[in-house]
Structures are given as C-alpha cells and as structure tokens.
Design an enzyme around this catalytic site. Structure first.
Site, short mmCIF file in Angstrom:
data_model
loop_
_atom_site.label_atom_id
_atom_site.label_comp_id
_atom_site.label_asym_id
_atom_site.label_seq_id
_atom_site.Cartn_x
_atom_site.Cartn_y
_atom_site.Cartn_z
N GLY A 292 4.81 -41.75 -4.96
CA GLY A 292 6.12 -41.62 -5.57
C GLY A 292 7.09 -42.61 -4.97
O GLY A 292 6.80 -43.22 -3.94
N CYS B 37 -0.67 -42.04 -0.73
CA CYS B 37 0.52 -42.87 -0.54
C CYS B 37 1.72 -42.02 -0.08
O CYS B 37 1.69 -41.50 1.03
CB CYS B 37 0.79 -43.64 -1.84
SG CYS B 37 1.86 -45.05 -1.57
N TYR B 38 2.73 -41.82 -0.94
CA TYR B 38 3.84 -40.95 -0.52
C TYR B 38 3.32 -39.58 -0.11
O TYR B 38 3.83 -38.94 0.81
CB TYR B 38 4.86 -40.83 -1.66
CG TYR B 38 6.02 -39.90 -1.35
CD1 TYR B 38 6.99 -40.27 -0.43
CD2 TYR B 38 6.13 -38.66 -1.99
CE1 TYR B 38 8.05 -39.41 -0.15
CE2 TYR B 38 7.18 -37.80 -1.71
CZ TYR B 38 8.15 -38.18 -0.78
OH TYR B 38 9.19 -37.33 -0.50
N HIS C 237 -4.46 -46.30 -3.24
CA HIS C 237 -4.57 -45.55 -4.51
C HIS C 237 -6.02 -45.52 -5.02
O HIS C 237 -6.49 -46.51 -5.58
CB HIS C 237 -3.66 -46.19 -5.56
CG HIS C 237 -2.22 -45.98 -5.26
ND1 HIS C 237 -1.52 -44.88 -5.69
CD2 HIS C 237 -1.35 -46.72 -4.53
CE1 HIS C 237 -0.27 -44.95 -5.25
NE2 HIS C 237 -0.15 -46.06 -4.54
N GLU D 250 -7.05 -43.87 -7.52
CA GLU D 250 -7.10 -43.59 -8.96
C GLU D 250 -7.08 -44.86 -9.81
O GLU D 250 -7.40 -44.82 -10.98
CB GLU D 250 -5.91 -42.68 -9.35
CG GLU D 250 -4.52 -43.30 -9.23
CD GLU D 250 -3.92 -43.22 -7.82
OE1 GLU D 250 -4.69 -43.04 -6.86
OE2 GLU D 250 -2.70 -43.37 -7.69
N SER E 275 -4.47 -34.76 -40.46
CA SER E 275 -3.79 -36.05 -40.69
C SER E 275 -4.79 -37.15 -40.99
O SER E 275 -4.40 -38.24 -41.41
CB SER E 275 -3.00 -36.42 -39.44
OG SER E 275 -3.90 -36.73 -38.40
N GLY F 97 -6.58 -38.10 -38.42
CA GLY F 97 -6.83 -38.52 -37.05
C GLY F 97 -7.74 -37.54 -36.32
O GLY F 97 -8.07 -36.48 -36.84
N VAL F 98 -8.11 -37.93 -35.09
CA VAL F 98 -9.10 -37.13 -34.37
C VAL F 98 -8.50 -35.83 -33.84
O VAL F 98 -9.18 -34.79 -33.82
CB VAL F 98 -9.76 -37.97 -33.23
CG1 VAL F 98 -8.76 -38.40 -32.20
CG2 VAL F 98 -10.91 -37.22 -32.59
N ASP F 99 -7.23 -35.83 -33.45
CA ASP F 99 -6.67 -34.65 -32.80
C ASP F 99 -6.62 -33.44 -33.74
O ASP F 99 -7.08 -32.35 -33.39
CB ASP F 99 -5.24 -34.94 -32.28
CG ASP F 99 -5.21 -36.18 -31.41
OD1 ASP F 99 -6.27 -36.55 -30.87
OD2 ASP F 99 -4.13 -36.78 -31.27
N LYS G 192 -6.79 -37.75 -24.41
CA LYS G 192 -7.42 -38.24 -25.64
C LYS G 192 -8.93 -38.41 -25.51
O LYS G 192 -9.69 -38.05 -26.41
CB LYS G 192 -6.79 -39.59 -26.00
CG LYS G 192 -7.18 -40.11 -27.36
CD LYS G 192 -6.30 -39.52 -28.41
CE LYS G 192 -6.47 -40.15 -29.77
NZ LYS G 192 -5.42 -39.66 -30.68
#
Ligand code: XMP
Length: 549
Positions: A78, A105-106, A202, A204, A256, A258-260, A405
């Site tokens: 952060g 980190c922070y 980091h 990630e 729609s 779309g995939v969602d 996603k």
C-alpha cells in the site's frame, strides 16, 4: 452485460463483501487491502493456486476473519508509511491470534511495526523493479523459511523478485529471523517460524517468476490449505445456494450473448431446471451470428426455456438520427430496460417470478465498494445493458459475485458452454451502435457487422483470438477515394482495433502480424460492399480508449 474483469490499475479498493452473502467453502484466505495497486492480483493468484480468498478492507477485525473461516491472512502492500498520520494498521488481535500472516511490502512493515520492530525510510540504492535476493537465514542456525521450500537456498543462490518500496524494516521484531536479503543488504524477508512471514517484494506480479511457488508455500505449508477451489467445487456450491435461495420459486435471467450471463443462467438451470426462463433481447446491434447462436445454444442444445425478443426495429427507430455516443448509450440502456420489463411482466402474468439472476462479477463488486472507483468510469457511462432494470421488484441471484473472469470461463467450460462462447471477447452493452461512428442505420450496421466478422474470423484462423483482449472493426464516418478495377470509388473507411490487456483499464495495441493485417484488409475491401479503405488503430489506452465512442 457485466463489465470485463479488472485486476490491476489501481484504485484504492476497499471491498467489504458482507460475510453472510459470501459462499462458504471449506477453506478461505483473507486478503486485507491496504490500497496496493496489486491487491486484486494477489487475490487472483491465490485463486489460481486453488484456494478461495476474499479481499477485505484493511479495517477487518479478527472476528470477521473468524466468521469467514479464514485459515490465513495476507496483508497487501500500500502507499502508506506506518508513521503517516492515519496510516492503516492491522487489527492487533489478528497478529496474536495464531493465524498465519503473510505481509507483503507495506504488509511486512506493518508486521514489523506492530510486533515491536522498527520501520525506517530506505536509504542506499533505490529498490524499484527487478532485484535479486539471497534466501539464507541470517543467523546461520535457523532452517530456511518454509516460504522458500523447494527453491535453491544454498550459499550464493538467488531469487529474482520485483521490489517497489520506500520504507524498509530497520530492526526485526523479537522472535523474527532475517531469511532474505537483497544485494544491497536490505532486509527482503523475515520469518518468526510461527506463521508470521514478511516479504519486501511482490510475489503476485509476473516479474517475480517464482511468485506462485512462494504463495503456494504460504498457502499449503504455512496455512495448511489444500487446493480445493476448483470449478466443480464452485459449481456444486453455487447450485446448492441457488436452490436454497429460490426454494420452489421461479427465476428469469437476461442473456446478453456474453459469458457471464450465460454461466449465471447455466448455474440457475442446473439448480432449478425449467423454473428458469431466459430472456434475450435482440437490439439489432449484436455481432454477426450472435442472436442466432444464443437461441440455438440455449433453446435447442441446452433445452433451457428462452424468450427471444426481436426488438431491432424498436431500438433502431429510437437511434435514428442520433450521433452523440452518450445519447446512444442512454437510449439503448433505457430501451433495454423497457423491453426487458415488458417481457418479465408477460411472464409474470402466467406464473409469479420472484427472482432475477445476473452475471455480476467480483471485480464489479470490488469496484462498486471502492472509495474512488468511479473516476475511471466517468469517462464513458458504461450502461450495464442486460443488467438489473432499476426499480424492478425482483430478488437478485448473483452466483458469480465472488468470481474473477477467468474463473467464470472455467466454470462455463465445466458447464458445457460452447468454447467459442466461453472465450468470446468482451462486448459493450450498446454493442455495434458505439462502433458505427455517427448515425446508426441498419445499412451501416450491416456493413460493420460484415467487416467485424472478417476481423474475428481471420484472428481465429491465425490462432490469435485468445491472446488478444478485444478486437473489432469500427465503421468511421469518413469516405475516401479509391480505385477498384478501372473505376474510381468514393466509399467508407473501416478501422480495425485489436488490443492486448489484462484489465481493460489500460491496453496496448496488438502487434498483429503484417500478413494477418493484410488478409483482413484485403478481405474487407473485397467482400464488404461500400468499403474501399481499411486502417489499423495503433493507439494505446491511455491516451485513447478501447472503443472509439
Ligand atoms: P473503453 O472504451 O472505456 O472500454 O476503453 C473499456 C471496456 O469497456 C467496454 N465498454 C462498455 N461496456 N457498456 C459496456 O457494457 C458500455 O457502454 C461500454 N463502453 C465500453 C469496452 O468494450 C471495453 O471492454
């Protein structure tokens, strides 16, 4: 349609999902968010390791973590310094609870600060960017940290990591051993052997190549988690929760294309069968073949009750003469709600429908609970077309509320959604209406649809479709002179846009191979009547946006 998943830049996300609404997997990791640009990325990485996790505000208490059944805690990085006035600290009870804690980190500086060590401004060589650290314990007696298990830890062995920090830990808290140092001698990792580990780098980000391995060590060796967060586990839980929520009620779901929304519908169908009805509104602004595919897949292949509304005339009628992008968005959003509402009422006249299923994703949830999330979105009003019509009297079912996603795509594959659908590029709610620059007419839409189909077809043929974040054609309002055969032409110009992106908030133009671009251009001018020129958009976002309108 839900907005594309976002995992990076970088607002101060303070998601506070209500614990009661979250799923109840057997194991979870709590990530406390101190405002790092990478907080969401940590969450995605942990999920990729097969462990369920949630982003919680920095102020989350031990009690909340206990309610959620957290098996471990990650403190994000952060922008704060622990000595700043109002610096966000971690609930001290968490640090003395015996729960494993990884401070990044922070987060590491918080561990040091709150457990009796000292944090100071980093002096010496700046540590931003790639760095090499040695991972041998300083005291020569302690075994290497569990965090580095399975990695070379012998004298001289180095780990490539990504650093980005201002402060540093100057004095270790009691009980901690330095287990990693950067080339400049700065403390890079500390461990108390009791589950408290701090790292100044980091894990990630992709620039820490062994980052996933390190996170797995924390999750599996230190927290004792197992990789049980799989698509099958999610589907089983989601189905059970929908059954519990809906009882013997009825559900509608707007598709729609779309995939969602498709995955949300498939989950609801698995849970309650034909008590789900899907509604699909053809606005006339869909891509080539999409309305047909929605009807064919849902009604014919999957046998899911589907009401398909052909509202093309209605939408195009209202769009006639409109050139302003925001007005187009507004009209389409409003009209969509009207059509959807009318269909829902019609269904309700036959049977009472109490629930509406939606494909809201975790990034949307994080975004909407973030303090300063709105700034980025004010550039364009992204109407959530296909979303909840405001003021409708439905109870919401949001089975994807805690999913990223990529997890939705995996669930879609596991639920049997056709591959092409699962991997489809995101598509804006207003559809092709904001890709026909200027006035939207049925003819101009047809021209664009045709050209767009060629762009996508050629990318698929070249095996490039999946590595591109979004690709499409734009019909510009420009005409230019050309020569075809022996004749002069004066016809439309189509622009091709293809971007690579991980979050859709920033994007780079895709370096498509020249021969692919050549085939696209050649086919468009030869196959699409009224187009004699094709240009390729080589602007990144920022300063441009992905869409042209
Ligand atoms: P921009 O153009 O802002 O787009 O860089 C970022 C992402 O958002 C999508 N987009 C929209 N999605 N309604 C939507 O549902 C909209 O009005 C809208 N405008 C842009 C765009 O396709 C890209 O994925």
């Amino acid at each position: 349609m839900s907005h594309p998943a976002t995992d990076a830049p970088m607002t101060d996300t303070h998601a506070s999902p209500p614990p009661a609404a979250a799923p109840h997997p057997r194991e979870m990791i709590a990530i406390l968010d101190y405002g790092s640009q990478y907080s969401r990325l940590i969450a995605r990485r942990v999920r990729e390791c097969g462990v369920y996790c949630e982003l919680l505000p920095a102020t989350a208490t031990l009690e909340t973590l206990r309610q959620l059944g957290a098996k471990g805690v990650i403190l994000s990085g952060g922008p704060d310094s622990v000595y700043d006035e109002g610096a966000r600290l971690v609930d001290q009870a968490i640090l003395t609870s015996g729960l494993p804690v990884l401070g990044i980190c922070y987060g590491m500086q918080l561990l040091a600060h709150q457990l009796g060590g000292r944090v100071e401004p980093h002096t010496g060589r700046r540590e931003y960017g790639p760095a090499e650290i040695s991972v041998l314990p300083d005291d020569g007696a302690t075994a290497p940290s569990a965090l580095f298990a399975g990695l070379p830890t012998s004298e001289g062995a180095c780990l490539n990591v990504w650093m980005s920090h201002g402060d540093t830990v100057g004095a270790l808290p009691p009980g901690f051993v330095a287990v990693g140092r950067s080339a400049s001698g700065a403390l890079a990792a500390m461990d108390d052997g009791k589950g408290h580990i701090g790292i100044q780098f980091h894990p990630e980000v992709s620039h820490t190549p062994q980052g996933k391995h390190l996170l797995e060590n924390f999750l599996f060796r230190v927290c004792g988690c197992s990789p049980t967060w799989t698509s099958d586990a999610f589907i089983e839980e989601a189905v059970a929760r929908i059954r519990e929520q809906v009882g013997d009620g009825r559900v509608i779901c707007g598709l729609s294309g779309g995939v969602d929304s498709a995955v949300a519908a498939l989950l609801a169908h698995r849970a309650i069968g034909d008590r789900l009805t899907c509604i699909f509104v053809d606005t006339g602004c869909m891509r080539a073949g999409e309305p047909e595919q929605v009807v064919e897949t849902f009604r014919t292949h999957l046998g899911i009750p589907l009401v398909a509304v052909d509202a093309r005339e209605r939408f195009l009628g209202r769009l006639a003469g409109v050139t302003d992008p925001e007005e187009k968005r507004h009209i389409i959003g409003e009209e969509f709600v009207r059509v959807f509402e009318a269909e829902a009422e019609r269904l309700r006249e036959r049977e009472p429908v109490e629930f509406l299923a939606q494909g809201t994703l975790y990034p949307d949830v994080i975004e909407s609970t973030s303090h300063d999330a709105s700034a980025a979105q004010k550039i364009k009003t992204h109407h959530n077309v296909g979303g909840l019509p405001e003021g409708m009297r439905f109870k919401l079912i949001e089975p994807l509320r805690y999913l990223f996603k990529d997890e939705v795509r995996q669930a879609g594959e596991a639920l049997g959604l056709p591959e092409e659908w699962v991997w489809r590029h995101p598509f804006p709610g207003p559809g092709l209406a904001i890709r026909v620059i200027g006035e939207v007419t049925p003819e101009r839409l047809d021209t664009l649809r045709h050209a767009d189909g060629i762009v996508l077809d050629e990318l698929r043929r070249a095996g490039l479709y999946r590595e591109i974040g979004q690709a499409f054609a734009v019909l510009t309002p420009l005409q230019s002179v050309g020569v075809m055969g022996d004749g002069r032409t004066y016809a439309n110009m189509v622009a091709v846009r293809a971007v690579t992106t991980s979050d859709f908030m920033t994007a780079d133009w895709a370096r498509l191979p020249h021969d692919v671009l050549a085939r696209i251009a050649n086919r468009i001018v030869n196959e699409v009547p009224g187009v004699n020129r094709v240009v390729y958009d080589i602007t990144s976002k920022p300063p441009a946006t992905i869409e042209w309108e």
